[in-house]
Write an enzyme that holds these catalytic residues in place. Structure first.
Site, short mmCIF file in Angstrom:
data_model
loop_
_atom_site.label_atom_id
_atom_site.label_comp_id
_atom_site.label_asym_id
_atom_site.label_seq_id
_atom_site.Cartn_x
_atom_site.Cartn_y
_atom_site.Cartn_z
N GLY A 55 -31.70 -9.98 16.13
CA GLY A 55 -30.31 -9.63 15.52
C GLY A 55 -30.07 -8.04 15.54
O GLY A 55 -30.96 -7.39 14.98
N ASP A 245 -23.79 -7.12 19.75
CA ASP A 245 -24.73 -6.34 19.94
C ASP A 245 -24.23 -4.93 20.35
O ASP A 245 -24.93 -3.91 20.16
CB ASP A 245 -25.73 -6.78 21.21
CG ASP A 245 -26.31 -8.34 20.38
OD1 ASP A 245 -25.67 -9.29 20.44
OD2 ASP A 245 -27.58 -8.11 20.13
#
Ligand SMILES: CSC[C@H]1O[C@H](OP(=O)(O)O)[C@H](O)[C@@H]1O
Length: 357
Positions: A55, A245
């Site tokens: 993450g 991201d």
């Protein structure tokens, strides 16, 4: 707004405890809740590479603490060794995963902070490094909750929301980015129906998002990735919300593989496609999505996922961990500062500038 970490509605993925880093081993969820105890930056790098911690924001936070682990035992008299270690450990951690800009963002923030103190004693530099790592984590939690509040202004009680991968509390310091509005909606007594893509091949949606939301008592339905179109066709989805991201300067979005396909499907069904993006995931130095490095991962994630051989030995495999959604398929990008609508460039610049103070 300070987040009380004791009250967050999900397990914490990254915990600093005295002189070690505890990482919730996300490879073992949902069956087991196991924390790895790490004492070296090499262990942190391996945890990032192997997705024990994953993450984008969580990776950045783990790397920041990893920098401290790398220098905490440098003798106070050895400033030269401190700086050489910082450079080596920084490069080692930065190379762990190329796509999530939060990793390099956190390492660069640590470097800039220490540069301002470069004449200070080693003991002060080490203390400042640890304090900056804690600040990165604290601010991430605050950013996520604010993203949730802004995203809630785009949703209504009773809506169906589809999400991909895990951009939840396990991927961040708290609440997540894409999942943050779901937690806040629950706090307000709303009933949102969430459809979570399992997200092959690593199944972050099945193993992590479904787990997080079920634990929090949020209405979640797990679907295979190839079911998203049918669920949209049935009219069950009024918004798609994903994390990111890396957002390029023009608004192109890198996110978990499969996100681009969801954006095309959302467009075809007239469903808004929202990207939850803390400013720590916005990279103004990357002009477009074509310039974002896309991590390719081991073939075994596809051919022997979770130890079960599901493809012939030696078959050719293509396993990109991310894809790029062009800005024109994105309805809005939601940061901790608010909702940005196309054209994204100016709004992204303003959001990053606001974060830099
Ligand atoms: C807020 S998490 C952002 C992003 O990170 C995940 O990738 P991974 O599980 O490979 O670290 C996914 O793409 C999330 O959307």
């Amino acid at each position: 707004m300070t987040i009380s970490m004791e009250k967050i509605p999900h397990p914490r993925s990254v915990v600093w405890q005295e002189d070690r880093l505890l990482l919730l081993d996300q490879r073992r969820l949902p069956a087991e809740t196991v924390y790895l105890e790490l004492t070296t930056p090499e262990e942190v790098r391996e945890a990032i590479v192997k997705l024990a911690v994953r993450g984008a924001p969580a990776i950045g936070t783990a790397a920041a603490f990893g920098m401290y682990l790398g220098v905490k035992d440098v003798p106070d008299a050895d400033a030269g060794r401190l700086w050489s270690t910082l450079r080596r450990v920084g490069e080692d951690l930065r190379s762990a995963r190329p796509t999530a800009v939060n990793l390099s963002w956190a390492l660069e923030r640590i470097r800039r902070r220490l540069e301002t103190l470069k004449e200070r004693p080693v003991s002060e530099l080490k203390a400042a490094l640890l304090a900056e790592a804690h600040a990165i984590q604290r601010e991430d939690a605050e950013m996520c909750r604010k993203i949730g509040e802004h995203l809630l202004t785009l949703l209504e009680d009773g809506m169906g929301v589809l999400t991909h991968c895990n951009a939840g509390g396990l991927a961040t310091a708290a609440y997540g980015t894409a999942l943050a509005p779901l937690y806040l909606a629950k706090e307000r007594g709303w009933h949102l129906r969430v459809f979570a893509d399992e997200t092959r091949p690593v199944l972050q949606g099945a193993r992590l998002t479904a787990y997080e939301l079920q634990q929090a008592g949020i209405d979640v339905t797990l679907i295979c990735d190839n079911m998203a179109a049918a669920v949209m066709q049935k009219g069950w989805v009024q918004a798609v919300i994903v994390g990111t991201d890396r957002v390029a300067a023009n608004g192109d979005v890198a996110n978990k593989i499969g996100t681009y396909g969801l954006a095309v499907l959302a467009k075809a069904h007239g469903i808004p496609f929202y990207v939850a993006a803390p400013t720590s995931s916005i990279d103004l130095q990357t002009p477009t999505g074509a310039d974002i490095p896309i991590e390719e991962r081991p073939v075994e994630e596809i051919t022997k996922g979770f130890g079960l051989a599901t493809a012939p030995e030696g078959v050719r495999v293509y396993n990109p961990a991310f894809d790029v959604t062009p800005a024109e398929l994105v309805t809005a990008i939601i940061t901790e500062h608010g909702v940005i609508r196309p054209p994204f460039g100016p709004g992204l610049q303003e959001a990053v500038q606001r974060s830099q103070g």
